[in-house]
Design a protein around this motif. Structure first.
Motif, PDB file in Angstrom:
ATOM      1  N   GLY A 190       0.796  -1.235   0.000  1.00  0.00           N
ATOM      2  CA  GLY A 190       0.000   0.000   0.000  1.00  0.00           C
ATOM      3  C   GLY A 190       0.818   1.269   0.000  1.00  0.00           C
ATOM      4  O   GLY A 190       0.282   2.359   0.018  1.00  0.00           O
ATOM      5  N   ASN A 191       2.157   1.127   0.043  1.00  0.00           N
ATOM      6  CA  ASN A 191       3.020   2.299   0.090  1.00  0.00           C
ATOM      7  C   ASN A 191       2.892   3.067   1.406  1.00  0.00           C
ATOM      8  O   ASN A 191       3.057   4.279   1.454  1.00  0.00           O
ATOM      9  N   GLY A 192       2.574   2.361   2.462  1.00  0.00           N
ATOM     10  CA  GLY A 192       2.498   2.990   3.784  1.00  0.00           C
ATOM     11  C   GLY A 192       3.893   3.125   4.401  1.00  0.00           C
ATOM     12  O   GLY A 192       4.847   2.494   3.945  1.00  0.00           O
ATOM     13  N   LEU A 193       3.968   3.954   5.437  1.00  0.00           N
ATOM     14  CA  LEU A 193       5.267   4.224   6.071  1.00  0.00           C
ATOM     15  C   LEU A 193       5.133   4.097   7.580  1.00  0.00           C
ATOM     16  O   LEU A 193       4.188   4.640   8.161  1.00  0.00           O
ATOM     17  N   ILE A 194       6.069   3.374   8.212  1.00  0.00           N
ATOM     18  CA  ILE A 194       6.027   3.259   9.679  1.00  0.00           C
ATOM     19  C   ILE A 194       7.018   4.248  10.289  1.00  0.00           C
ATOM     20  O   ILE A 194       8.197   4.259   9.916  1.00  0.00           O
ATOM     21  N   VAL A 195       6.527   5.060  11.210  1.00  0.00           N
ATOM     22  CA  VAL A 195       7.404   5.974  11.958  1.00  0.00           C
ATOM     23  C   VAL A 195       7.296   5.602  13.437  1.00  0.00           C
ATOM     24  O   VAL A 195       6.196   5.540  13.983  1.00  0.00           O
ATOM     25  N   PRO A 196       8.428   5.307  14.096  1.00  0.00           N
ATOM     26  CA  PRO A 196       8.332   4.843  15.484  1.00  0.00           C
ATOM     27  C   PRO A 196       7.983   5.949  16.468  1.00  0.00           C
ATOM     28  O   PRO A 196       8.405   7.089  16.316  1.00  0.00           O
ATOM     29  N   VAL A 197       7.208   5.561  17.484  1.00  0.00           N
ATOM     30  CA  VAL A 197       6.880   6.491  18.570  1.00  0.00           C
ATOM     31  C   VAL A 197       7.634   6.111  19.845  1.00  0.00           C
ATOM     32  O   VAL A 197       7.954   6.969  20.667  1.00  0.00           O
ATOM     33  N   ASP A 198       7.943   4.829  20.002  1.00  0.00           N
ATOM     34  CA  ASP A 198       8.744   4.415  21.161  1.00  0.00           C
ATOM     35  C   ASP A 198       9.983   5.313  21.254  1.00  0.00           C
ATOM     36  O   ASP A 198      10.644   5.548  20.237  1.00  0.00           O
ATOM     37  N   SER A 199      10.285   5.797  22.454  1.00  0.00           N
ATOM     38  CA  SER A 199      11.358   6.798  22.560  1.00  0.00           C
ATOM     39  C   SER A 199      12.707   6.240  22.099  1.00  0.00           C
ATOM     40  O   SER A 199      13.509   6.948  21.491  1.00  0.00           O
TER      41      SER A 199
END
Ligand SMILES: NC(=O)c1ccc[n+]([C@@H]2O[C@H](COP(=O)([O-])OP(=O)(O)OC[C@H]3O[C@@H](n4cnc5c(N)ncnc54)[C@H](OP(=O)(O)O)[C@@H]3O)[C@@H](O)[C@H]2O)c1
Length: 376
Positions: free
Chosen positions: A123-132
């Motif tokens: 789907g061309n999605g992107l994961i951006v982490p939130v864990d510090s």
């Protein structure tokens, strides 16, 4: 910035610790961010309060509502702050719909790392982490050639039992008293067993594509340094920030642009000294369980995650002891025949198998405690 340039955000798990902090971040930046959807598990009163106070148009309770909101056409960023594998379907849906997925729900990647990666590719999605820790590592790795990196290191506060020798009679209240972070109950117990760090190792493997030998953990009681990247030329980069989850939340919601904020950097002179030590793997066997499951791959991480979730719940309801949590998880892992889990359905099937097995193991621990006269 005109209203149409604002990033439209959906928060899944808006009534929880991360969800509420994300709402603060959005309220503080009305020119850059707009909240268009919120979902929670069961807390209809808090959800309705948020909807009324913030005028949010899209909202709902439960996993189906989370999946629906994760794919809202108008949404630019989906913050997944649901707790547990209950968040997996929404992560996959958001990635498949091409969204930027600001991911706090680490269990999504632990249980369904390959399914998430496949969905992102489709789907061309992107994961951006939130864990510090992962946000810190992403910052240190940004613009670097992967070949120049020897190892990445996640820091751990060590939790409330870092210096407590005897863990036999730990109560839920003891384990919920985290020394440096204020978080929801499941991650707080995971921090006390150090399973949280184990889950983060698997999360880091999927986010940054390093082998497990290249992912380390250091206990750092001050929680000032969140991630370390060691380069092959013997230099290291350390990322330091105040213990405030609004910092990585803000970075993830704004990604790839950094938002201006009035926050101050951590005052290293006030902190005075920084300590780092190796994990005591004997007292905290969850760490080795997580590395083992990660290295064996396939469906083992999904089993680790589901069994641990069940065991944590059983500990919080006083059905098993603190030290039984890794025992239950290990016994479920030991009875597992692995399968490939590249698709969501396979992960969900394994997750449900592991929960049933864990329930049996929990019953046995409870019976054993009763026979020994130690049931609480
Ligand atoms: N808290 C932190 O500082 C922190 C830091 C790093 C990473 N994380 C990660 O972020 C995630 C959330 O942690 P938290 O501490 O914010 O947890 P939390 O305070 O327990 O909140 C969990 C949220 O998930 C919602 N939820 C539960 N089941 C759901 C379902 N089936 N469908 C939709 N929503 C559901 C809950 O709704 P109800 O209120 O209705 O139950 C609540 O809003 C976890 O994966 C955790 O590991 C947290």
């Amino acid at each position: 910035m005109s209203n149409t340039d604002r990033r439209r955000v959906v928060i899944l798990g808006s009534t929880g610790s991360i969800g509420r902090q994300a709402i603060e971040v959005i309220k503080a930046d009305p020119d850059g961010l707009e909240l268009i959807g919120v979902a929670a598990g069961r807390d209809s009163t808090s959800l309705q309060e948020q909807v009324d106070a913030l005028g949010v148009r899209h909202h709902g309770l439960g996993s189906d509502a989370a999946v629906h909101l994760a794919t809202l056409e108008q949404a630019d960023v989906v913050l997944n702050a649901v707790v547990g594998a209950a968040g997996l379907r929404a992560s996959v849906a958001a990635l498949e719909a091409g969204k930027t997925l600001a991911l706090a729900n680490k269990e999504s990647l632990v249980a369904g790392g390959e399914a998430c990666r496949a969905a992102a590719a489709r789907g061309n999605g992107l994961i951006v982490p939130v864990d510090s820790e992962h946000a810190a590592l992403a910052q240190c790795l940004s613009g670097r050639d992967k070949k120049t990196v020897g190892r990445i290191v996640l820091t751990a506060s060590g939790g409330p039992f870092r210096t407590r020798a005897d863990l036999d009679d730990v109560t839920p209240e003891d384990a919920l008293a985290h020394p440096t972070w204020s978080m929801g109950p499941k991650i707080t117990i995971d921090s006390a067993t150090l399973m949280n760090k184990g889950l983060e190792v698997i999360e880091a493997h999927h986010l940054f594509h390093f082998e497990y030998d290249q992912i380390g953990i250091l206990v750092h009681p001050q929680s000032v340094v969140h991630g370390i990247v060691e380069f092959v030329d013997s230099s290291s980069l350390l990322q330091a920030a105040p213990t405030d989850m609004r910092i990585p939340i803000r970075a993830a919601l704004g990604s790839p642009q950094a938002f201006v904020s009035s926050g101050k950097p951590v005052s290293l002179s006030s902190v005075g000294h920084l300590e780092f030590e190796e994990v005591d793997q004997e007292r905290f066997p969850s760490v080795a369980l997580a590395y083992g499951a990660g290295r064996r791959g396939k469906s083992f991480p999904a089993v680790l995650n589901a069994a641990n979730e069940q065991a944590v719940e059983a500990f919080l309801s006083r059905s098993i002891r603190f030290k039984d949590i890794p025992v239950v998880t290990e016994s479920v892992l030991a009875s597992h025949d692995p399968i490939e889990v590249t698709e969501l359905d396979a992960v969900l099937q394994v997750d449900s198998w592991a929960r049933q097995k864990a329930a049996q193991a929990i019953e046995q621990r409870r019976d054993a405690a009763t026979v020994g006269g130690a049931a609480r």
